[in-house]
Design a protein around this motif. Sequence first.
Motif, PDB file in Angstrom:
ATOM      1  N   PHE A 125      -1.949  -1.745  11.294  1.00  0.00           N
ATOM      2  CA  PHE A 125      -1.731  -0.348  11.278  1.00  0.00           C
ATOM      3  C   PHE A 125      -2.466   0.359  12.629  1.00  0.00           C
ATOM      4  CE2 PHE A 125      -5.106  -1.904   8.828  1.00  0.00           C
ATOM      5  CZ  PHE A 125      -6.343  -1.450   9.277  1.00  0.00           C
ATOM      6  N   THR A 126      -2.337   1.475  12.738  1.00  0.00           N
ATOM      7  CA  THR A 126      -2.870   2.233  14.169  1.00  0.00           C
ATOM      8  C   THR A 126      -3.902   3.222  13.547  1.00  0.00           C
ATOM      9  OG1 THR A 126      -1.061   3.607  14.313  1.00  0.00           O
ATOM     10  CG2 THR A 126      -0.956   1.435  15.433  1.00  0.00           C
ATOM     11  N   GLU A 127      -4.031   3.754  12.529  1.00  0.00           N
ATOM     12  CA  GLU A 127      -4.973   4.899  12.137  1.00  0.00           C
ATOM     13  C   GLU A 127      -5.828   4.199  11.024  1.00  0.00           C
ATOM     14  OE1 GLU A 127      -5.572   7.625  13.738  1.00  0.00           O
ATOM     15  OE2 GLU A 127      -3.886   7.473  15.023  1.00  0.00           O
ATOM     16  N   LYS A 128      -5.339   3.989   9.871  1.00  0.00           N
ATOM     17  CA  LYS A 128      -6.123   3.483   8.654  1.00  0.00           C
ATOM     18  C   LYS A 128      -4.971   2.618   7.819  1.00  0.00           C
ATOM     19  CE  LYS A 128      -6.557   7.817   6.362  1.00  0.00           C
ATOM     20  NZ  LYS A 128      -7.527   8.667   5.898  1.00  0.00           N
ATOM     21  N   PRO A 129      -5.311   1.995   6.707  1.00  0.00           N
ATOM     22  CA  PRO A 129      -4.432   1.289   6.177  1.00  0.00           C
ATOM     23  C   PRO A 129      -4.000   2.221   5.193  1.00  0.00           C
ATOM     24  CG  PRO A 129      -6.695   0.531   5.569  1.00  0.00           C
ATOM     25  CD  PRO A 129      -6.620   1.049   6.727  1.00  0.00           C
ATOM     26  N   SER A 130      -2.566   2.424   4.383  1.00  0.00           N
ATOM     27  CA  SER A 130      -2.165   3.062   3.422  1.00  0.00           C
ATOM     28  C   SER A 130      -2.500   2.475   2.235  1.00  0.00           C
ATOM     29  CB  SER A 130      -0.780   3.238   3.705  1.00  0.00           C
ATOM     30  OG  SER A 130      -0.162   2.210   3.228  1.00  0.00           O
ATOM     31  N   VAL A 131      -2.641   3.315   1.159  1.00  0.00           N
ATOM     32  CA  VAL A 131      -2.980   2.753  -0.289  1.00  0.00           C
ATOM     33  C   VAL A 131      -2.099   1.837  -0.677  1.00  0.00           C
ATOM     34  CG1 VAL A 131      -2.969   3.705  -2.820  1.00  0.00           C
ATOM     35  CG2 VAL A 131      -3.785   4.921  -0.837  1.00  0.00           C
ATOM     36  N   ASN A 132      -0.758   1.902  -0.199  1.00  0.00           N
ATOM     37  CA  ASN A 132       0.451   1.061  -0.736  1.00  0.00           C
ATOM     38  C   ASN A 132       0.415  -0.369   0.052  1.00  0.00           C
ATOM     39  OD1 ASN A 132       1.621   2.760  -2.498  1.00  0.00           O
ATOM     40  ND2 ASN A 132       3.146   3.510  -1.050  1.00  0.00           N
ATOM     41  N   SER A 133      -0.309  -0.289   1.364  1.00  0.00           N
ATOM     42  CA  SER A 133      -0.403  -1.575   2.091  1.00  0.00           C
ATOM     43  C   SER A 133      -1.670  -2.309   1.498  1.00  0.00           C
ATOM     44  CB  SER A 133      -0.560  -1.402   3.493  1.00  0.00           C
ATOM     45  OG  SER A 133      -2.087  -0.614   3.801  1.00  0.00           O
ATOM     46  N   VAL A 134      -2.473  -1.664   0.938  1.00  0.00           N
ATOM     47  CA  VAL A 134      -3.573  -2.440   0.154  1.00  0.00           C
ATOM     48  C   VAL A 134      -3.134  -3.059  -1.061  1.00  0.00           C
ATOM     49  CG1 VAL A 134      -5.786  -2.114  -0.949  1.00  0.00           C
ATOM     50  CG2 VAL A 134      -5.185  -0.718   1.164  1.00  0.00           C
ATOM     51  N   ALA A 135      -1.831  -2.220  -1.800  1.00  0.00           N
ATOM     52  CA  ALA A 135      -1.380  -2.884  -2.991  1.00  0.00           C
ATOM     53  C   ALA A 135      -0.825  -4.001  -2.780  1.00  0.00           C
ATOM     54  CB  ALA A 135      -0.685  -1.652  -3.608  1.00  0.00           C
ATOM     55  N   VAL A 136      -0.126  -4.000  -1.649  1.00  0.00           N
ATOM     56  CA  VAL A 136       0.679  -5.373  -1.171  1.00  0.00           C
ATOM     57  C   VAL A 136      -0.376  -6.369  -1.086  1.00  0.00           C
ATOM     58  CG1 VAL A 136       2.022  -6.403   0.713  1.00  0.00           C
ATOM     59  CG2 VAL A 136       2.726  -4.139   0.123  1.00  0.00           C
ATOM     60  N   VAL A 165     -14.490   5.015  14.693  1.00  0.00           N
ATOM     61  CA  VAL A 165     -14.160   6.034  13.833  1.00  0.00           C
ATOM     62  C   VAL A 165     -13.057   5.441  12.943  1.00  0.00           C
ATOM     63  CG1 VAL A 165     -13.318   8.322  13.360  1.00  0.00           C
ATOM     64  CG2 VAL A 165     -15.095   7.887  15.102  1.00  0.00           C
ATOM     65  N   LYS A 166     -11.778   4.789  13.391  1.00  0.00           N
ATOM     66  CA  LYS A 166     -10.746   4.500  12.705  1.00  0.00           C
ATOM     67  C   LYS A 166     -11.086   3.194  11.988  1.00  0.00           C
ATOM     68  CE  LYS A 166      -7.104   5.874  15.913  1.00  0.00           C
ATOM     69  NZ  LYS A 166      -5.941   5.560  16.908  1.00  0.00           N
ATOM     70  N   LYS A 167     -12.093   2.496  12.227  1.00  0.00           N
ATOM     71  CA  LYS A 167     -12.550   1.131  11.775  1.00  0.00           C
ATOM     72  C   LYS A 167     -13.394   1.562  10.550  1.00  0.00           C
ATOM     73  CE  LYS A 167     -14.608  -3.431  12.093  1.00  0.00           C
ATOM     74  NZ  LYS A 167     -15.109  -4.455  13.090  1.00  0.00           N
ATOM     75  N   LYS A 168     -14.310   2.380  10.834  1.00  0.00           N
ATOM     76  CA  LYS A 168     -15.002   2.989   9.644  1.00  0.00           C
ATOM     77  C   LYS A 168     -14.152   3.702   8.462  1.00  0.00           C
ATOM     78  CE  LYS A 168     -19.068   6.050   8.557  1.00  0.00           C
ATOM     79  NZ  LYS A 168     -20.019   6.762   9.057  1.00  0.00           N
ATOM     80  N   ALA A 169     -13.220   4.351   8.869  1.00  0.00           N
ATOM     81  CA  ALA A 169     -12.307   5.035   7.906  1.00  0.00           C
ATOM     82  C   ALA A 169     -11.378   4.286   7.139  1.00  0.00           C
ATOM     83  CB  ALA A 169     -11.277   5.875   8.721  1.00  0.00           C
ATOM     84  N   SER A 170     -10.924   2.977   7.950  1.00  0.00           N
ATOM     85  CA  SER A 170     -10.259   1.828   7.242  1.00  0.00           C
ATOM     86  C   SER A 170     -11.154   1.207   6.242  1.00  0.00           C
ATOM     87  CB  SER A 170      -9.550   1.122   8.390  1.00  0.00           C
ATOM     88  OG  SER A 170      -8.940   1.587   9.343  1.00  0.00           O
ATOM     89  N   LEU A 171     -12.432   0.764   6.596  1.00  0.00           N
ATOM     90  CA  LEU A 171     -13.030   0.171   5.539  1.00  0.00           C
ATOM     91  C   LEU A 171     -13.315   0.763   4.453  1.00  0.00           C
ATOM     92  CD1 LEU A 171     -15.755  -1.424   8.249  1.00  0.00           C
ATOM     93  CD2 LEU A 171     -13.896  -2.772   6.587  1.00  0.00           C
ATOM     94  N   GLU A 172     -13.345   2.317   4.507  1.00  0.00           N
ATOM     95  CA  GLU A 172     -13.612   3.226   3.409  1.00  0.00           C
ATOM     96  C   GLU A 172     -12.549   3.213   2.456  1.00  0.00           C
ATOM     97  OE1 GLU A 172     -16.251   4.950   2.246  1.00  0.00           O
ATOM     98  OE2 GLU A 172     -17.522   3.942   3.946  1.00  0.00           O
TER      99      GLU A 172
END
Length: 379
Positions: A125-136, A165-172
């Motif tokens: 991803f280039t911003e943050k992972p989507s909820v559906n990608s986490v589901a996968v 900033v993006k990494k922090k948001a992704s981890l959240e």
Amino acid sequence: MADVLRSLNLLETLKESIEKNNITDIRDAMEDMLISRINIAIIGDRNAEKATFINSLRGLSQEDESAARTPSSAAPEDLAVFPNPKHPDFRLWDLPSISSNASFEAEDYVERFKVMRYNSIIITFTEKPSVNSVAVWREVRSLQKETVYFILLSSMKDTEKTLEVKKKASLEVLKTEGVPLPKVFLVQPSALEKLDFLKFLEVMRGDLPEIRSHALLLALPTISNSLVTQKKDAFKALVWAAASLSGGVSAIPVPLVASMVDATVAIRILNKAQISLCLDDDSLQRLARQRGLDPARLKALRTCALSVEVSKSEVKRRLAEAEKDTSTATTRLVDLAMPRHARSVSRSFTVMLQALNTAIDDMGSDAEKVVAMVTGEGQ
């Protein structure tokens, strides 16, 4: 010989198989390493960053004929496969984007695209992972597949600050979705030696079965001195196995004594080393295009004849020299340690190791010079 007998897991595995007389296991391991058979799935939006990432993993630039393109030539719901031009059994599979619809079913996606058949799965991803990608991710992990990872691909407009900033948001996002011990690796698609790629590679190789880990290592472009060292160690383990198998316990033809040489396997190993270390003409030309360099400058860095061309005559010459250079001390040790009928085999084993390991060291030195120029360290 001390270099070969480092604590290298692959070498220990090969030695154990020989001690148990599992010759088939040794042959299979050698073939797997020489072929580099591995399949990696890359899931994520089909954008420029993903295409560049796929190309970089294959040592290609956007201009190369078989490069991944933006926009993708594949239909949105179709798979696209990208074999490595120099390692055709190392394949990257571009899987379709994960839908953002609330009705998305991760189980259906995993089944439809046969996600579990791949050795590793990378979710980009280039911003943050989507909820559906986490589901996968969660579905894959529930099926006992450990080799699935999240990678944040940087774009041209990103800065160090925006990436953090993006990494922090992704981890959240991952924490919110209940991912235990979440990890996100930052990767610059056009320059894999930067950011977290080498750290990610270390983690992924640790999670893969041993032979797949080495197959991955040997097929990836050589982008750092640490990778050069790891590749050299892997090839020295391969040389050790070839020399051991040749000592009357295998039908594989291996050059043992210069006067009675069949160099087939030695040439295969050194050809693979040349290509794996990105020293052949095609690899250097592709690397030069990718990094905007003059190919002639990279080619001029090769001082070892085997870096330029792996010829039977050069292999025989090195074996003959190694046979002459075998020390009296080594011969005496062999005479003391081995039964009379095995002494000639053991001396040949020593000659094989000395000749091919020296060759791999020489080629590795050339590879380090190329890495220095490509990464800017040699300028």
